[in-house]
Design a protein around this motif. Structure first.
Motif, PDB file in Angstrom:
ATOM      1  N   ARG A  65     -42.449   5.630 -64.499  1.00 31.80           N
ATOM      2  CA  ARG A  65     -42.886   6.805 -63.778  1.00 31.80           C
ATOM      3  C   ARG A  65     -42.747   6.418 -62.295  1.00 31.80           C
ATOM      4  O   ARG A  65     -42.978   5.498 -61.739  1.00 31.80           O
ATOM      5  CB  ARG A  65     -44.236   7.136 -64.032  1.00 31.80           C
ATOM      6  CG  ARG A  65     -44.780   8.318 -63.122  1.00 31.80           C
ATOM      7  CD  ARG A  65     -46.452   8.647 -63.423  1.00 31.80           C
ATOM      8  NE  ARG A  65     -46.790   9.478 -62.594  1.00 31.80           N
ATOM      9  CZ  ARG A  65     -47.887  10.364 -62.864  1.00 31.80           C
ATOM     10  NH1 ARG A  65     -48.391  10.317 -63.910  1.00 31.80           N
ATOM     11  NH2 ARG A  65     -48.260  11.305 -61.783  1.00 31.80           N
ATOM     12  N   THR A  66     -42.113   7.412 -61.593  1.00 26.17           N
ATOM     13  CA  THR A  66     -41.960   7.262 -59.944  1.00 26.17           C
ATOM     14  C   THR A  66     -42.141   8.576 -59.634  1.00 26.17           C
ATOM     15  O   THR A  66     -42.592   9.733 -60.250  1.00 26.17           O
ATOM     16  CB  THR A  66     -40.649   6.761 -59.500  1.00 26.17           C
ATOM     17  OG1 THR A  66     -40.457   6.524 -58.169  1.00 26.17           O
ATOM     18  CG2 THR A  66     -39.435   7.570 -60.164  1.00 26.17           C
ATOM     19  N   THR A  67     -42.030   8.863 -58.239  1.00 29.16           N
ATOM     20  CA  THR A  67     -41.900  10.195 -57.711  1.00 29.16           C
ATOM     21  C   THR A  67     -40.932  10.529 -56.798  1.00 29.16           C
ATOM     22  O   THR A  67     -39.967   9.483 -56.409  1.00 29.16           O
ATOM     23  CB  THR A  67     -43.443  10.287 -56.504  1.00 29.16           C
ATOM     24  OG1 THR A  67     -42.947   9.259 -55.726  1.00 29.16           O
ATOM     25  CG2 THR A  67     -44.384   9.900 -57.404  1.00 29.16           C
ATOM     26  N   ASP A  68     -40.507  12.056 -56.554  1.00 24.05           N
ATOM     27  CA  ASP A  68     -39.178  12.501 -55.981  1.00 24.05           C
ATOM     28  C   ASP A  68     -39.758  12.426 -54.673  1.00 24.05           C
ATOM     29  O   ASP A  68     -40.976  12.279 -54.179  1.00 24.05           O
ATOM     30  CB  ASP A  68     -38.927  13.567 -56.640  1.00 24.05           C
ATOM     31  CG  ASP A  68     -39.905  14.751 -56.468  1.00 24.05           C
ATOM     32  OD1 ASP A  68     -40.929  14.748 -55.440  1.00 24.05           O
ATOM     33  OD2 ASP A  68     -39.695  16.043 -56.900  1.00 24.05           O
ATOM     34  N   TYR A  99     -39.737  10.557 -64.358  1.00 26.33           N
ATOM     35  CA  TYR A  99     -39.808   9.647 -65.478  1.00 26.33           C
ATOM     36  C   TYR A  99     -38.458   9.394 -65.627  1.00 26.33           C
ATOM     37  O   TYR A  99     -37.434  10.104 -65.911  1.00 26.33           O
ATOM     38  CB  TYR A  99     -40.423  10.056 -66.491  1.00 26.33           C
ATOM     39  CG  TYR A  99     -41.895  10.717 -66.357  1.00 26.33           C
ATOM     40  CD1 TYR A  99     -43.061   9.719 -66.413  1.00 26.33           C
ATOM     41  CD2 TYR A  99     -42.319  12.048 -66.124  1.00 26.33           C
ATOM     42  CE1 TYR A  99     -44.163  10.242 -66.195  1.00 26.33           C
ATOM     43  CE2 TYR A  99     -43.337  12.526 -65.787  1.00 26.33           C
ATOM     44  CZ  TYR A  99     -44.283  11.440 -65.738  1.00 26.33           C
ATOM     45  OH  TYR A  99     -45.825  12.093 -65.672  1.00 26.33           O
ATOM     46  N   GLY A 109     -43.278  13.706 -53.747  1.00 30.17           N
ATOM     47  CA  GLY A 109     -44.193  13.194 -54.192  1.00 30.17           C
ATOM     48  C   GLY A 109     -44.450  13.717 -55.713  1.00 30.17           C
ATOM     49  O   GLY A 109     -45.699  13.403 -56.446  1.00 30.17           O
ATOM     50  N   ARG A 110     -43.514  14.393 -56.263  1.00 30.44           N
ATOM     51  CA  ARG A 110     -43.812  14.872 -57.748  1.00 30.44           C
ATOM     52  C   ARG A 110     -43.338  13.829 -58.598  1.00 30.44           C
ATOM     53  O   ARG A 110     -42.235  13.383 -58.356  1.00 30.44           O
ATOM     54  CB  ARG A 110     -43.022  16.137 -58.045  1.00 30.44           C
ATOM     55  CG  ARG A 110     -43.423  17.488 -57.173  1.00 30.44           C
ATOM     56  CD  ARG A 110     -42.494  18.367 -57.110  1.00 30.44           C
ATOM     57  NE  ARG A 110     -41.077  18.236 -56.517  1.00 30.44           N
ATOM     58  CZ  ARG A 110     -40.262  19.153 -56.134  1.00 30.44           C
ATOM     59  NH1 ARG A 110     -40.332  20.613 -56.640  1.00 30.44           N
ATOM     60  NH2 ARG A 110     -39.097  18.776 -56.021  1.00 30.44           N
ATOM     61  N   PRO A 111     -44.163  13.797 -59.821  1.00 31.36           N
ATOM     62  CA  PRO A 111     -44.020  12.729 -60.943  1.00 31.36           C
ATOM     63  C   PRO A 111     -42.326  13.175 -61.240  1.00 31.36           C
ATOM     64  O   PRO A 111     -42.061  14.186 -61.625  1.00 31.36           O
ATOM     65  CB  PRO A 111     -44.950  12.675 -61.728  1.00 31.36           C
ATOM     66  CG  PRO A 111     -45.335  14.002 -61.628  1.00 31.36           C
ATOM     67  CD  PRO A 111     -45.301  14.639 -60.137  1.00 31.36           C
TER      68      PRO A 111
END
Length: 250
Positions: free
Chosen positions: A188-191, A198, A194-196
């Protein structure tokens, strides 16, 4: 003899060009490969939008679709001649055990089998491999063997080659598919907003990797040759399931 060459890493991939070059002394080679890397595409066909074909060299074409699209088009009407064999690869990475269910490289070979041709999928067991020449030479030798002594056309050969110089190979082994541990968790990371987002986690290591498996052969420095079939029926379980349906299962 006419050989169709495809892959799942895309038409720019080094492995594709090494394979085509190795087979040209043996046959008339036509390349039909995906425009983009379609690793993990499995046997998917593009049915919701048109598929387009673009030339990028002599008898070389790329398709805005999947590996299965490429082989299906090439055999089912793209050309006014018929092919005698499909060879897929050289994949940049292993296709061992469970990998064959996800692999676009193997799927291209499976599609050739669906359409009645002898087929082979070739993979270099590495990531960012260096010794594509080794896998290309192995592929050409196996193709020559198939020409001299054909196997039943229903058989798909899944070939995995260690990423070593050719002279370091320790022979060939006929193998069965092993089995991997379950894959690592998704990442999991963010764009940037700030949106998640995967990423699918890495494949698991070999769980069933003992003697006789494709994992064991490659680990021993051997070329793994696994005969595959399309029939996924678990024949040994037919009686058990029949009993279960009849209500007599424990």
């Amino acid at each position: 003899m006419r050989i169709l060459v495809s892959n799942d890493d895309g038409y720019r991939a080094e492995g594709l060009h090494r394979l085509a070059d190795a087979l040209r002394p043996l046959a008339e080679v036509t390349v039909v490969a995906p425009e983009l890397n379609r690793s993990g595409a499995s046997n998917s066909l593009t049915l919701d939008v048109p598929v387009r074909v673009f030339p990028f060299g002599e008898r070389m074409y790329y398709v805005n679709g999947t590996p299965t699209d490429c082989v299906h088009l090439a055999i089912s009407g793209l050309f006014d001649f018929e092919h005698d064999m499909v060879v897929s690869g050289i994949n940049d990475g292993a296709n061992l055990g469970d990998d064959v269910l996800y692999s676009g490289t193997v799927a291209a070979a499976v599609e050739g089998r669906f359409l009645g041709l002898p087929t082979m999928a070739v993979s270099l067991v590495s990531r960012g491999g260096r010794h594509f020449a080794t896998a290309a030479r192995v592929a050409s030798e196996l193709v020559m063997r198939l020409v001299r002594s054909p196997l039943h056309s229903s058989m798909i050969l899944n070939v995995n080659v260690p990423d070593v110089p050719y002279e370091h190979l320790r022979g060939h082994r006929v193998t069965r598919l092993g089995h991997r541990h379950k894959s690592e968790p998704v990442v999991r990371t963010t764009d940037p907003r700030g949106r998640p987002v995967y990423w699918v986690g890495p494949a698991g290591e070999g769980a069933d990797a003992g003697e006789g498996t494709d994992f064991a052969a490659v680990a021993a420095g051997c070329v793994s040759v696994t005969p595959l079939q399309v029939d996924l029926t678990r024949h040994a379980a037919l009686a058990e399931v029949d009993e279960w349906l009849r209500g007599r299962a424990p």
